[in-house]
Scaffold this active site. Sequence first.
Site, short mmCIF file in Angstrom:
data_model
loop_
_atom_site.label_atom_id
_atom_site.label_comp_id
_atom_site.label_asym_id
_atom_site.label_seq_id
_atom_site.Cartn_x
_atom_site.Cartn_y
_atom_site.Cartn_z
N GLY A 14 -15.44 5.74 -14.62
CA GLY A 14 -15.58 4.86 -13.45
C GLY A 14 -16.97 5.01 -12.86
O GLY A 14 -17.19 4.83 -11.67
N VAL A 19 -18.14 4.54 -6.15
CA VAL A 19 -18.43 5.97 -6.00
C VAL A 19 -19.30 6.48 -7.14
O VAL A 19 -20.22 7.28 -6.93
CB VAL A 19 -17.11 6.77 -5.90
CG1 VAL A 19 -17.38 8.26 -5.71
CG2 VAL A 19 -16.25 6.25 -4.74
N GLY A 20 -19.06 5.97 -8.37
CA GLY A 20 -19.88 6.37 -9.52
C GLY A 20 -21.35 6.02 -9.30
O GLY A 20 -22.25 6.84 -9.52
N TYR A 149 0.22 2.62 -6.72
CA TYR A 149 -1.05 3.37 -6.81
C TYR A 149 -0.86 4.80 -6.30
O TYR A 149 -1.29 5.77 -6.92
CB TYR A 149 -2.10 2.64 -5.97
CG TYR A 149 -3.46 3.27 -5.91
CD1 TYR A 149 -3.82 4.07 -4.83
CD2 TYR A 149 -4.39 3.04 -6.91
CE1 TYR A 149 -5.08 4.64 -4.75
CE2 TYR A 149 -5.66 3.60 -6.84
CZ TYR A 149 -6.00 4.39 -5.76
OH TYR A 149 -7.23 4.96 -5.67
N LYS A 153 -1.39 8.36 -8.39
CA LYS A 153 -2.40 9.35 -7.97
C LYS A 153 -1.74 10.68 -7.61
O LYS A 153 -2.28 11.75 -7.90
CB LYS A 153 -3.20 8.80 -6.80
CG LYS A 153 -4.12 7.64 -7.16
CD LYS A 153 -5.30 8.10 -8.00
CE LYS A 153 -6.29 6.98 -8.28
NZ LYS A 153 -7.52 7.46 -8.97
N PRO A 176 -10.37 11.21 -0.98
CA PRO A 176 -11.23 10.51 -0.01
C PRO A 176 -10.43 9.61 0.91
O PRO A 176 -9.36 9.14 0.56
CB PRO A 176 -12.15 9.67 -0.90
CG PRO A 176 -11.95 10.17 -2.28
CD PRO A 176 -10.56 10.74 -2.34
N ASN A 178 -10.88 5.90 3.24
CA ASN A 178 -11.41 4.59 2.81
C ASN A 178 -12.93 4.67 2.66
O ASN A 178 -13.61 5.16 3.56
CB ASN A 178 -11.06 3.50 3.84
CG ASN A 178 -9.58 3.18 3.83
OD1 ASN A 178 -8.74 4.08 3.83
ND2 ASN A 178 -9.25 1.91 3.85
N VAL A 179 -13.43 4.22 1.51
CA VAL A 179 -14.85 4.33 1.17
C VAL A 179 -15.49 2.95 1.18
O VAL A 179 -14.83 1.96 0.87
CB VAL A 179 -15.02 4.91 -0.26
CG1 VAL A 179 -16.44 5.36 -0.51
CG2 VAL A 179 -14.05 6.04 -0.52
N ARG A 221 -8.37 3.05 10.84
CA ARG A 221 -8.84 3.63 9.59
C ARG A 221 -10.03 4.56 9.83
O ARG A 221 -10.77 4.38 10.81
CB ARG A 221 -9.29 2.54 8.59
CG ARG A 221 -8.19 1.57 8.17
CD ARG A 221 -7.22 2.22 7.20
NE ARG A 221 -6.23 1.26 6.69
CZ ARG A 221 -5.07 1.01 7.28
NH1 ARG A 221 -4.78 1.59 8.42
NH2 ARG A 221 -4.20 0.16 6.75
O1 GFB Z 1 -9.10 -1.54 2.82
P1 GFB Z 1 -7.79 -2.20 2.98
O2 GFB Z 1 -7.58 -3.46 2.17
O3 GFB Z 1 -6.58 -1.27 2.54
O4 GFB Z 1 -7.59 -2.46 4.56
P2 GFB Z 1 -5.70 -0.12 3.22
C1 GFB Z 1 -6.60 -3.20 4.97
C2 GFB Z 1 -6.59 -3.38 6.49
O5 GFB Z 1 -7.66 -4.26 6.84
C3 GFB Z 1 -5.31 -4.08 6.87
C4 GFB Z 1 -7.14 -5.48 7.38
O6 GFB Z 1 -4.91 -3.66 8.16
C5 GFB Z 1 -5.69 -5.56 6.85
O7 GFB Z 1 -4.89 -6.33 7.71
N1 GFB Z 1 -7.97 -6.61 6.94
C6 GFB Z 1 -8.47 -7.57 7.76
C7 GFB Z 1 -8.35 -6.89 5.68
N2 GFB Z 1 -9.15 -8.49 7.06
C8 GFB Z 1 -9.10 -8.09 5.75
C9 GFB Z 1 -9.64 -8.64 4.54
O8 GFB Z 1 -10.29 -9.69 4.50
N3 GFB Z 1 -9.38 -7.94 3.39
C10 GFB Z 1 -8.66 -6.76 3.39
N4 GFB Z 1 -8.49 -6.11 2.23
N5 GFB Z 1 -8.13 -6.21 4.52
C11 GFB Z 1 -5.71 0.70 0.74
C12 GFB Z 1 -4.73 1.06 -0.34
O9 GFB Z 1 -4.99 0.52 1.92
O10 GFB Z 1 -6.64 1.76 0.97
C13 GFB Z 1 -5.48 1.39 -1.62
O11 GFB Z 1 -3.88 -0.06 -0.57
C14 GFB Z 1 -6.54 2.46 -1.36
O12 GFB Z 1 -4.57 1.86 -2.58
C15 GFB Z 1 -7.42 2.03 -0.21
O13 GFB Z 1 -5.94 3.66 -1.03
C16 GFB Z 1 -8.44 3.09 0.13
O14 GFB Z 1 -6.55 0.87 3.89
O15 GFB Z 1 -4.62 -0.75 4.03
#
Ligand code: GFB
Length: 347
Positions: A14, A19-20, A149, A153, A176, A178-179, A221
């Site tokens: 990766g 991250v890579g 997922y 993990k 980690p 959220n990155v 977050r």
């Molecule tokens: O980073 P994210 O998609 O994942 O963040 P998680 C989601 C949060 O951001 C939710 C809000 O509360 C969404 O409602 N959000 C607002 C949005 N607008 C957007 C948008 O346009 N796109 C996205 N994606 N979110 C993930 C795990 O959870 O965290 C993965 O599902 C991994 O497996 C990752 O662990 C680090 O933080 O909710």
Amino acid sequence: MQSHHPQPVILVTGGTGLVGYAIQHVIETEPVGSRFGRREGEKWVFVGSKDADLRDPAQTKKLFDKYKPTHVIHLAALVGGLYRNMRYKLSFLRENMLMNDHVLQRAHETGVSKVLSCLSTCIFPDKVTYPLDESKIHLGPPHESNYGYAHAKRMVDIANRAYHDEHGSNFTSAIPTNVFGPNDNFDLEDSHVIPALIHKCLLAKRNDTPFIVLGSGRPLRQFIYSYDLAKLFIWQLREYDDIEPVILSVGEDEEVSIKQAVDAIVTAVGFDGEYKFDPSREDGQFRKPASNQKLLALLGGKFEFTPFKDALRDTVQWLVEHYETDARIGRRNTRTNGTNVVHNGEA
Ligand code: GFB
């Protein structure tokens, strides 16, 4: 193993992802011989899915036979934001289980002296006392939105324990939070919240399109900058000798709401228009506050995290500079020069 392989060879799976890319940047820009810089005699190999499909045991074997790594940083995974996780729970479970098993087993069979695998704070139970710490990984089911997922993990932590108990292997893992950072996936639907919102905000500024934030904006977050996380991976590979996982995160006091993150992105992009929330879309897990006390204790007290607003500014700058060339901006977008983005042969 060491006998026929004098120099350390660090294979980063990766290695072409978020991250890579950051680990390669740090290794190549920090002074040689420094805490986070390349060491004399070290060979770093960054591979991506084009080099080998790790879901295939034969391709995994070929990759290890080609590079004969002494150490592995295992970042390769099927990843995505909340909405992609919700849509592909089985794919996230199976494909990640396959890649993880093939990499750990091949590392064992070829006598790799250390594997550092990348987990995520989403593996923690959804209902548990906060803050999250390394002792709570298996104390209940993860959040419904990403259990595929998360369980794949979690199994890496179980496998690390089993390899150690049966073979004395030194396989460990990092957890980690959220990155975000340069070379992230900026796909508008599949990506994580920070890259998705940076991309949307840029398009809203350029094309005067609506800037829609999904969900209520209330979830919380912790966000770590990829270049900071990269340094912590290099530290854990070199200076941490235990199979127990370590949370790699900013402090609990750095927790922000999605709305606060949006406002910081609006400033970083220099957008002066309006944005709206779409509460019809999911919020996902409300919060997953992680303690970095173990990390700080192991690091001897403190670590210089990049301020959130500076990290956002640099990430926006990176996307602007790479938008027309190698930025991953997703299928549902055409570059401003009108060419369609081609992914995996699909237009
Ligand atoms: O980073 P994210 O998609 O994942 O963040 P998680 C989601 C949060 O951001 C939710 C809000 O509360 C969404 O409602 N959000 C607002 C949005 N607008 C957007 C948008 O346009 N796109 C996205 N994606 N979110 C993930 C795990 O959870 O965290 C993965 O599902 C991994 O497996 C990752 O662990 C680090 O933080 O909710």
